[in-house]
Design a protein around this motif. Sequence first.
Motif, PDB file in Angstrom:
ATOM      1  N   TYR A 269       0.807  -1.225   0.000  1.00 12.22           N
ATOM      2  CA  TYR A 269       0.000   0.000   0.000  1.00 12.22           C
ATOM      3  C   TYR A 269       0.837   1.272   0.000  1.00 12.22           C
ATOM      4  O   TYR A 269       0.369   2.328  -0.416  1.00 12.22           O
ATOM      5  CB  TYR A 269      -0.981   0.003   1.171  1.00 12.22           C
ATOM      6  CG  TYR A 269      -0.374   0.325   2.518  1.00 12.22           C
ATOM      7  CD1 TYR A 269      -0.447   1.610   3.049  1.00 12.22           C
ATOM      8  CD2 TYR A 269       0.265  -0.659   3.267  1.00 12.22           C
ATOM      9  CE1 TYR A 269       0.105   1.902   4.285  1.00 12.22           C
ATOM     10  CE2 TYR A 269       0.819  -0.374   4.499  1.00 12.22           C
ATOM     11  CZ  TYR A 269       0.739   0.902   5.009  1.00 12.22           C
ATOM     12  OH  TYR A 269       1.293   1.192   6.236  1.00 12.22           O
ATOM     13  N   LYS A 270       2.084   1.188   0.448  1.00 10.74           N
ATOM     14  CA  LYS A 270       2.944   2.373   0.437  1.00 10.74           C
ATOM     15  C   LYS A 270       3.582   2.601  -0.936  1.00 10.74           C
ATOM     16  O   LYS A 270       4.072   3.696  -1.210  1.00 10.74           O
ATOM     17  CB  LYS A 270       4.045   2.244   1.493  1.00 10.74           C
ATOM     18  CG  LYS A 270       3.544   2.336   2.923  1.00 10.74           C
ATOM     19  CD  LYS A 270       4.700   2.305   3.907  1.00 10.74           C
ATOM     20  CE  LYS A 270       4.202   2.444   5.335  1.00 10.74           C
ATOM     21  NZ  LYS A 270       5.325   2.418   6.323  1.00 10.74           N
ATOM     22  N   GLN A 271       3.582   1.569  -1.770  1.00  8.46           N
ATOM     23  CA  GLN A 271       4.227   1.663  -3.082  1.00  8.46           C
ATOM     24  C   GLN A 271       3.247   1.819  -4.240  1.00  8.46           C
ATOM     25  O   GLN A 271       3.585   2.385  -5.269  1.00  8.46           O
ATOM     26  CB  GLN A 271       5.089   0.416  -3.350  1.00  8.46           C
ATOM     27  CG  GLN A 271       6.377   0.347  -2.566  1.00  8.46           C
ATOM     28  CD  GLN A 271       6.170  -0.058  -1.114  1.00  8.46           C
ATOM     29  OE1 GLN A 271       5.388  -0.956  -0.832  1.00  8.46           O
ATOM     30  NE2 GLN A 271       6.860   0.600  -0.207  1.00  8.46           N
ATOM     31  N   GLU A 272       2.007   1.334  -4.080  1.00  8.21           N
ATOM     32  CA  GLU A 272       1.089   1.333  -5.220  1.00  8.21           C
ATOM     33  C   GLU A 272      -0.367   1.369  -4.773  1.00  8.21           C
ATOM     34  O   GLU A 272      -0.737   0.743  -3.774  1.00  8.21           O
ATOM     35  CB  GLU A 272       1.323   0.086  -6.082  1.00  8.21           C
ATOM     36  CG  GLU A 272       0.410  -0.013  -7.296  1.00  8.21           C
ATOM     37  CD  GLU A 272       0.640  -1.284  -8.112  1.00  8.21           C
ATOM     38  OE1 GLU A 272       0.168  -1.346  -9.249  1.00  8.21           O
ATOM     39  OE2 GLU A 272       1.300  -2.204  -7.572  1.00  8.21           O
ATOM     40  N   VAL A 273      -1.179   2.132  -5.497  1.00  5.89           N
ATOM     41  CA  VAL A 273      -2.624   2.102  -5.328  1.00  5.89           C
ATOM     42  C   VAL A 273      -3.262   2.004  -6.712  1.00  5.89           C
ATOM     43  O   VAL A 273      -2.648   2.376  -7.714  1.00  5.89           O
ATOM     44  CB  VAL A 273      -3.168   3.355  -4.601  1.00  5.89           C
ATOM     45  CG1 VAL A 273      -2.609   3.455  -3.199  1.00  5.89           C
ATOM     46  CG2 VAL A 273      -2.875   4.617  -5.390  1.00  5.89           C
ATOM     47  N   ILE A 274      -4.474   1.493  -6.766  1.00  6.66           N
ATOM     48  CA  ILE A 274      -5.220   1.415  -8.020  1.00  6.66           C
ATOM     49  C   ILE A 274      -6.481   2.254  -7.872  1.00  6.66           C
ATOM     50  O   ILE A 274      -7.292   2.036  -6.971  1.00  6.66           O
ATOM     51  CB  ILE A 274      -5.592  -0.039  -8.371  1.00  6.66           C
ATOM     52  CG1 ILE A 274      -4.325  -0.893  -8.480  1.00  6.66           C
ATOM     53  CG2 ILE A 274      -6.373  -0.084  -9.686  1.00  6.66           C
ATOM     54  CD1 ILE A 274      -4.603  -2.375  -8.653  1.00  6.66           C
ATOM     55  N   VAL A 275      -6.614   3.251  -8.730  1.00  6.52           N
ATOM     56  CA  VAL A 275      -7.767   4.145  -8.698  1.00  6.52           C
ATOM     57  C   VAL A 275      -8.851   3.569  -9.610  1.00  6.52           C
ATOM     58  O   VAL A 275      -8.660   3.452 -10.824  1.00  6.52           O
ATOM     59  CB  VAL A 275      -7.373   5.564  -9.156  1.00  6.52           C
ATOM     60  CG1 VAL A 275      -8.592   6.477  -9.167  1.00  6.52           C
ATOM     61  CG2 VAL A 275      -6.287   6.128  -8.244  1.00  6.52           C
ATOM     62  N   VAL A 276      -9.977   3.200  -9.013  1.00  2.51           N
ATOM     63  CA  VAL A 276     -11.070   2.563  -9.752  1.00  2.51           C
ATOM     64  C   VAL A 276     -12.205   3.564  -9.939  1.00  2.51           C
ATOM     65  O   VAL A 276     -12.701   4.155  -8.974  1.00  2.51           O
ATOM     66  CB  VAL A 276     -11.584   1.316  -9.003  1.00  2.51           C
ATOM     67  CG1 VAL A 276     -12.717   0.652  -9.775  1.00  2.51           C
ATOM     68  CG2 VAL A 276     -10.445   0.321  -8.766  1.00  2.51           C
ATOM     69  N   THR A 277     -12.603   3.771 -11.198  1.00  5.52           N
ATOM     70  CA  THR A 277     -13.740   4.633 -11.532  1.00  5.52           C
ATOM     71  C   THR A 277     -14.707   3.850 -12.414  1.00  5.52           C
ATOM     72  O   THR A 277     -14.423   2.714 -12.804  1.00  5.52           O
ATOM     73  CB  THR A 277     -13.279   5.900 -12.277  1.00  5.52           C
ATOM     74  OG1 THR A 277     -12.766   5.509 -13.564  1.00  5.52           O
ATOM     75  CG2 THR A 277     -12.192   6.628 -11.500  1.00  5.52           C
ATOM     76  N   LYS A 278     -15.824   4.460 -12.742  1.00  2.00           N
ATOM     77  CA  LYS A 278     -16.778   3.795 -13.640  1.00  2.00           C
ATOM     78  C   LYS A 278     -16.187   3.605 -15.030  1.00  2.00           C
ATOM     79  O   LYS A 278     -16.600   2.715 -15.773  1.00  2.00           O
ATOM     80  CB  LYS A 278     -18.071   4.613 -13.719  1.00  2.00           C
ATOM     81  CG  LYS A 278     -18.854   4.632 -12.419  1.00  2.00           C
ATOM     82  CD  LYS A 278     -20.110   5.473 -12.544  1.00  2.00           C
ATOM     83  CE  LYS A 278     -20.881   5.498 -11.227  1.00  2.00           C
ATOM     84  NZ  LYS A 278     -22.103   6.354 -11.313  1.00  2.00           N
ATOM     85  N   GLU A 279     -15.238   4.473 -15.384  1.00  2.00           N
ATOM     86  CA  GLU A 279     -14.635   4.397 -16.727  1.00  2.00           C
ATOM     87  C   GLU A 279     -13.517   3.358 -16.810  1.00  2.00           C
ATOM     88  O   GLU A 279     -13.101   2.972 -17.897  1.00  2.00           O
ATOM     89  CB  GLU A 279     -14.068   5.765 -17.123  1.00  2.00           C
ATOM     90  CG  GLU A 279     -15.122   6.844 -17.357  1.00  2.00           C
ATOM     91  CD  GLU A 279     -15.721   7.365 -16.069  1.00  2.00           C
ATOM     92  OE1 GLU A 279     -14.977   7.431 -15.068  1.00  2.00           O
ATOM     93  OE2 GLU A 279     -16.925   7.678 -16.052  1.00  2.00           O
ATOM     94  N   GLY A 280     -12.997   2.917 -15.670  1.00  2.42           N
ATOM     95  CA  GLY A 280     -11.901   1.954 -15.696  1.00  2.42           C
ATOM     96  C   GLY A 280     -11.014   2.100 -14.474  1.00  2.42           C
ATOM     97  O   GLY A 280     -11.451   2.557 -13.418  1.00  2.42           O
TER      98      GLY A 280
END
Length: 320
Positions: A269-280
């Motif tokens: 969690y300190k190195q990477e996050v994934i941003v999730v939206t309706k578009e992808g």
Amino acid sequence: MDSRNGSEVESFFESAPSLKNANIVSQKLKEFIDRNSRSSESGGPIRVVCVTSGGTTVPLEQRCVRYIDNFASGYRGAASTEYFVKAGYAVIFLHRLGSCQPYCKYLLEESFLDLFELAEEDKIEVCQSHGAEVKKAIREYHAAVDEGQLFRLPFTTIFEYLQLLKLVATSMSPLGSCGMFYLAAAVSDFYVPWQSMAEHKIQSASGPLDIRLTQTPKMLSVLRKDWAPFAFCISFKLETDPDILLQKANAAMNKYHMHIVVANLLATYKQEVIVVTKEGKASIRKHGEHDDVEEQLVNLLVEKHSEYLEKPETSLNGAK
């Protein structure tokens, strides 16, 4: 919000111990929001974000000696607060007491006393090795407070956190789409109802401890539908299993009508996050040793919030 969850939410607040100094907190919140609801010097509205940070505790006794805690240092919320202020936002920092704070995140890793030293005539000075960093933090912190961009609200228990969140959300509701919620706090999924809790310290002589935990009512949907229906809302999903992370993030976005869900794994969690939206989805990774994932994340969220402001949304309760 379904009727079952609605009744559970009402029951939670009715049975929770009263929030201390609620009237004072409410008045200070109103003053902070009123001051920041006016147009900025550039003529545009000032945006206000509520950043929640740190973990909630679940007391096991009303006169609490023991409690169940949630894993969370509060670093993400504290760091993000700095970047939101830098982006021109006014920030309501709803944080766990004792967790990381904006402009002094490193204090959990080092002793506060290590930052200073005794000079001649017992004068206290900042250590040379930390001098520039400490002075920069002090300047930025006082600037944020003096310019009315930072308002801190502490909590410890799940009862305090959810009552404060409701108070903040309903206070921010008049801001409409200029309000944002960045819900990075680690909120307890289970708790002991206040009326079911022992009043005094549980005695070990009583034998093995058998406690039944109740599921905490989901507040995200009621925040979106009733408390602040036009605000831009970002929640977080932390998992330990990479195979279910995105599935859980998508489910949270659809179930609670979040605009964005930030997914992260405990191990990275300190190195990477994934941003999730309706578009992808979009992955944000830390590049250098001294980089913050939070800086890139906040920059992206500010951009998404700007897009949201250009496209008025009908609230979940049908209002416009």
